[in-house]
Design an enzyme around this catalytic site. Structure first.
Site, PDB file in Angstrom:
ATOM      1  CE1 TYR A  66      -4.363  -1.134  -0.271  1.00 26.67           C
ATOM      2  CE2 TYR A  66      -3.348  -3.016   0.811  1.00 26.67           C
ATOM      3  CZ  TYR A  66      -4.394  -2.466   0.098  1.00 26.67           C
ATOM      4  OH  TYR A  66      -5.463  -3.242  -0.274  1.00 26.67           O
ATOM      5  CG  ASP A 103      -7.129   7.987  -7.127  1.00 29.15           C
ATOM      6  OD1 ASP A 103      -7.977   8.882  -6.929  1.00 29.15           O
ATOM      7  OD2 ASP A 103      -7.139   7.267  -8.154  1.00 29.15           O
ATOM      8  CG  HIS A 118     -14.073   0.380  -2.337  1.00 31.26           C
ATOM      9  ND1 HIS A 118     -13.988  -0.089  -3.626  1.00 31.26           N
ATOM     10  CD2 HIS A 118     -15.231  -0.131  -1.836  1.00 31.26           C
ATOM     11  CE1 HIS A 118     -15.058  -0.851  -3.891  1.00 31.26           C
ATOM     12  NE2 HIS A 118     -15.818  -0.874  -2.831  1.00 31.26           N
ATOM     13  CB  CYS A 126      -4.612   2.057  15.509  1.00 34.11           C
ATOM     14  SG  CYS A 126      -4.094   0.670  16.542  1.00 34.11           S
ATOM     15  CB  CYS A 129      -7.196   1.498  19.490  1.00 32.91           C
ATOM     16  SG  CYS A 129      -6.160   2.829  18.832  1.00 32.91           S
TER      17      CYS A 129
HETATM   18  P1  OAD Z   1     -11.633  -2.481 -12.483  1.00 32.44           P
HETATM   19  O1  OAD Z   1     -10.188  -2.660 -12.717  1.00 32.44           O
HETATM   20  O2  OAD Z   1     -12.451  -3.663 -12.101  1.00 32.44           O
HETATM   21  O3  OAD Z   1     -12.298  -1.843 -13.772  1.00 32.44           O
HETATM   22  C1  OAD Z   1     -11.724  -0.738 -14.419  1.00 32.44           C
HETATM   23  C2  OAD Z   1     -12.618  -0.324 -15.554  1.00 32.44           C
HETATM   24  O4  OAD Z   1     -12.071   0.843 -16.137  1.00 32.44           O
HETATM   25  C3  OAD Z   1     -12.756  -1.368 -16.678  1.00 32.44           C
HETATM   26  O5  OAD Z   1     -14.117  -1.534 -17.021  1.00 32.44           O
HETATM   27  C4  OAD Z   1     -11.954  -0.741 -17.832  1.00 32.44           C
HETATM   28  O6  OAD Z   1     -12.491  -1.082 -19.117  1.00 32.44           O
HETATM   29  C5  OAD Z   1     -12.137   0.730 -17.537  1.00 32.44           C
HETATM   30  N1  OAD Z   1     -11.095   1.614 -18.104  1.00 32.44           N
HETATM   31  C6  OAD Z   1      -9.785   1.335 -18.371  1.00 32.44           C
HETATM   32  N2  OAD Z   1      -9.161   2.423 -18.861  1.00 32.44           N
HETATM   33  C7  OAD Z   1     -10.085   3.419 -18.896  1.00 32.44           C
HETATM   34  C8  OAD Z   1     -10.069   4.776 -19.310  1.00 32.44           C
HETATM   35  N3  OAD Z   1      -8.950   5.353 -19.775  1.00 32.44           N
HETATM   36  N4  OAD Z   1     -11.206   5.504 -19.206  1.00 32.44           N
HETATM   37  C9  OAD Z   1     -12.354   4.943 -18.728  1.00 32.44           C
HETATM   38  N5  OAD Z   1     -12.420   3.666 -18.336  1.00 32.44           N
HETATM   39  C10 OAD Z   1     -11.311   2.907 -18.412  1.00 32.44           C
HETATM   40  O7  OAD Z   1     -11.773  -1.293 -11.394  1.00 32.44           O
HETATM   41  P2  OAD Z   1     -13.023  -0.912 -10.479  1.00 32.44           P
HETATM   42  O8  OAD Z   1     -14.299  -1.127 -11.201  1.00 32.44           O
HETATM   43  O9  OAD Z   1     -12.753   0.421  -9.908  1.00 32.44           O
HETATM   44  O10 OAD Z   1     -11.821  -2.581  -4.502  1.00 32.44           O
HETATM   45  O11 OAD Z   1     -12.893  -2.005  -9.346  1.00 32.44           O
HETATM   46  C11 OAD Z   1     -13.779  -2.005  -8.269  1.00 32.44           C
HETATM   47  C12 OAD Z   1     -13.066  -2.407  -7.016  1.00 32.44           C
HETATM   48  O12 OAD Z   1     -12.380  -3.646  -7.207  1.00 32.44           O
HETATM   49  C13 OAD Z   1     -11.965  -1.467  -6.593  1.00 32.44           C
HETATM   50  O13 OAD Z   1     -12.436  -0.347  -5.860  1.00 32.44           O
HETATM   51  C14 OAD Z   1     -11.109  -2.337  -5.726  1.00 32.44           C
HETATM   52  C15 OAD Z   1     -11.060  -3.573  -6.584  1.00 32.44           C
HETATM   53  O14 OAD Z   1     -10.821  -4.771  -5.928  1.00 32.44           O
HETATM   54  C16 OAD Z   1     -11.168  -2.755  -3.356  1.00 32.44           C
HETATM   55  O15 OAD Z   1      -9.958  -2.758  -3.298  1.00 32.44           O
HETATM   56  C17 OAD Z   1     -12.074  -2.951  -2.182  1.00 32.44           C
END
Ligand code: OAD
Length: 250
Positions: A66, A103, A118, A126, A129
Site C-alpha cells: 500500500y 486515490d 472503499h 490503528c 484501536c
Molecule cells: P476495475 O479494474 O475492475 O475496472 C476498471 C474499468 O475501467 C474497466 O471496465 C476498464 O475497461 C475501464 N477503463 C480502463 N481504462 C479506462 C479509461 N482510460 N477511461 C475509462 N475507463 C477505463 O476497477 P473498479 O471497477 O474500480 O476494490 O474495481 C472495483 C473495485 O475492485 C476497486 O475499488 C477495488 C477492486 O478490488 C477494493 O480494493 C475494495
C-alpha cells in the site's frame, strides 16, 4: 445514443451523481484492477494483499504494497477526466461524486465532498484501536513487493493499517448511506471507468436506474452495466468527459 444525446440529458438534470472506478485514473498512470496484463489483480494476489487475514499474517508485505501504491499516486496528477468532473459542479444544480478509488485525484482536480466507498490511501488507522494515525513522512517509494514495517499506533502501540476497505470488510456506513441516498434521488448517474463487478458498490448505478435515473456510461470496454445504460459512450474518460462537458455547456 451519441454524445449529443448524453449531453442533453446532463444539461437538463437537477441532481447528477458521478460514480467512478479505477478507469478514470488510468490515464494519470494509476493501474486499474482487472484490465488484462496491466490490472493490479492480474499481477498481484488479492487474497495475500487485500484481506484482514493477509495483514494479520504478513503486515510488512501488505503495508509495503500500500505504501508502494500511495507513493505511486503521490507522483502523478489528475487528468482531464477528473478535471471535467470537477467542472460539472459549476454547471449542474446538485452534484454528488462517489468513487470506489482510494486515490485523491478527484480532490486534487478540485472536486469537494467526494464520497469514498472503499476508503483512502491517505487515511491510515490503528488496526487495534481504530484511531486515525499520521501518514509516514517518507517520500520514498518502496519497490513492488518490498516489505515495509507498519508504524505503531501512538495511543496503543498496535500496528497501523491502510485506511482502505479490504475484501470481506464492510464499507464505511455513512459513505454507503449517502451514496445510496444520492443514487435513489438523482435524475442522471454517470458511471465512469468501473467494471461494475464489486458489490455493494456496483449496486449504486443499478439503484439509480431502478429509481428512474438515466445512466450514462463512459468506458472503452463493455461492462455488465451496459444493459442499464441509457447512453454508452465508448472510449477513455480523459477524452470523453471534456467533450461531454463542452457539448453540454459550450
Ligand atoms: P476495475 O479494474 O475492475 O475496472 C476498471 C474499468 O475501467 C474497466 O471496465 C476498464 O475497461 C475501464 N477503463 C480502463 N481504462 C479506462 C479509461 N482510460 N477511461 C475509462 N475507463 C477505463 O476497477 P473498479 O471497477 O474500480 O476494490 O474495481 C472495483 C473495485 O475492485 C476497486 O475499488 C477495488 C477492486 O478490488 C477494493 O480494493 C475494495
Amino acid at each position: 445514443m451519441a454524445l449529443n444525446d448524453a449531453a442533453k440529458l446532463l444539461g437538463q438534470a437537477r441532481h447528477v451523481v458521478v460514480f467512478t472506478g479505477a478507469g478514470i485514473s488510468a490515464e494519470s498512470g494509476v493501474p486499474t484492477f482487472r484490465d488484462a496484463l496491466t490490472g493490479l489483480w492480474s499481477r498481484f494476489d488479492a487474497q495475500s494483499l487485500a484481506t484482514p487475514q493477509a495483514f494479520q499474517e504478513d503486515p510488512e508485505l501488505v503495508w509495503g504494497w500500500y505504501e508502494w501504491r500511495r507513493q505511486l499516486v503521490r507522483r502523478v496528477g489528475p487528468n482531464d477526466g477528473h478535471r471535467a468532473v470537477a467542472q460539472l459542479a459549476a454547471h449542474v444544480p446538485q452534484l454528488t461524486v462517489i468513487t470506489q478509488n482510494v486515490d485523491d485525484l478527484h480532490e486534487r482536480a478540485g472536486s469537494t465532498s467526494v464520497v469514498h466507498l472503499h476508503g483512502s490511501l491517505f487515511a491510515p488507522r490503528c488496526a487495534t484501536c481504530s484511531r486515525p494515525a499520521p501518514l509516514p513522512e517518507t517520500e520514498d517509494q518502496p519497490d513492488e513487493g518490498q516489505r515495509v514495517a507498519p508504524p505503531r499506533c501512538v495511543h496503543c502501540g498496535g500496528p497501523v493499517r491502510p485506511g482502505v476497505v479490504w475484501f470481506g470488510e464492510q464499507l464505511p456506513e455513512a459513505a454507503l448511506e449517502s451514496a445510496a441516498r444520492a443514487a435513489s434521488e438523482c435524475d442522471v448517474l454517470l458511471t465512469i471507468g468501473t467494471s461494475g463487478l464489486v458489490y455493494p458498490a456496483a449496486e449504486i448505478p443499478r439503484l439509480a436506474a431502478r429509481s428512474g435515473a438515466s445512466v450514462i456510461q463512459v468506458n472503452p470496454r463493455p461492462t455488465p452495466l451496459d444493459p442499464i445504460a441509457t447512453a454508452n459512450l465508448v472510449g477513455p474518460a480523459a477524452e470523453i468527459l471534456p467533450a461531454l462537458v463542452t457539448t453540454a455547456w459550450g
